[in-house]
Write a protein that holds these residues in place. Sequence first.
Motif, short mmCIF file in Angstrom:
data_model
loop_
_atom_site.label_atom_id
_atom_site.label_comp_id
_atom_site.label_asym_id
_atom_site.label_seq_id
_atom_site.Cartn_x
_atom_site.Cartn_y
_atom_site.Cartn_z
N ALA A 143 1.31 -1.19 -0.08
CA ALA A 143 0.13 -0.21 -0.17
C ALA A 143 0.88 1.19 0.08
CB ALA A 143 -0.80 0.33 1.32
N ALA A 144 2.61 0.51 0.85
CA ALA A 144 2.63 2.25 0.74
C ALA A 144 3.56 2.50 -0.77
CB ALA A 144 3.74 1.86 1.89
N ARG A 171 -4.83 2.82 -0.47
CA ARG A 171 -3.76 3.23 1.44
C ARG A 171 -4.95 2.79 2.06
NH1 ARG A 171 -0.01 7.00 -0.18
NH2 ARG A 171 -0.59 8.97 1.03
N SER A 216 -6.40 -0.83 1.87
CA SER A 216 -6.07 -1.13 2.55
C SER A 216 -6.15 -1.50 3.71
CB SER A 216 -3.93 -1.19 2.01
OG SER A 216 -4.18 -1.01 0.67
N GLN A 265 6.53 6.73 4.53
CA GLN A 265 5.34 6.56 3.91
C GLN A 265 5.13 4.63 4.91
OE1 GLN A 265 5.88 6.65 -0.70
NE2 GLN A 265 3.69 7.38 -0.33
N PHE A 285 2.03 4.41 7.79
CA PHE A 285 0.76 3.43 7.47
C PHE A 285 0.71 2.59 8.41
CE2 PHE A 285 -1.03 -0.41 5.49
CZ PHE A 285 -2.41 -0.11 5.00
#
Length: 225
Positions: free
Chosen positions: A136-137, A144, A147, A214, A218
């Motif tokens: 996702a990052a 994201r 996710s 990132q 997350f």
Amino acid sequence: MKTKQTDLLLSCGILSSLFYVAINVIVPMQWPGYDARAQVVSELSAIGAPTRSLWVALGTVWTVLVAAFGVGVWLRSGRDRSLRVAAAALIISSIVGLYWPPMHLRGDQRTLTDTLHIVWSAVTLLLMLVTITFGAAAFGRHFRHFSLGIVATFVVFGLLTFHDGQQLAANLPTPWIGVWERINIGAYMLWVIVFTIALLRPHAYATPPKSSTQSQDFFMKIRAT
């Protein structure tokens, strides 16, 4: 730079998810009396289960597809560190899957293989979360958020599965454990399909190497859910 070979390997992500769903439909049909609502997937490959040989054979095909997908993600990643971590988690999970210790049927005496089965399940779940987090990052805000929704699903239905798993170990009724577990499985398979589509799109993400910011952000969002 994408190549046809890389695209073919990436397509194994979609194929692996569809294949896993298919064997979850086909294999239970070979066991009269198996209740997908009240029984977990692992019971299909349990020691003494009439479907063990079939599940192991088809499951091996599935793990090979996952490994091929992981290689495709690695080749697609370029200098993107997040995608490389996701790819490594996919490849490791496929290797772990090839040596999965089976559980015993309900009511049978528990041995070391049942304990190892739980350990393998926990490791696989962790690798799935790593794949989702770092995968996702590498993409934008919408992916994201999607996710995060998948991770939230894991938390809710994972807890329900764990609760009923204690009933399973005690050979007590588990009327919904199969539903809880399959919702989690379905959520992950959906994520893999969407992830694959994103990877196959041209210019889906920036190729320059990313900082770890990132991924850290997350993880913080996951902890907040």
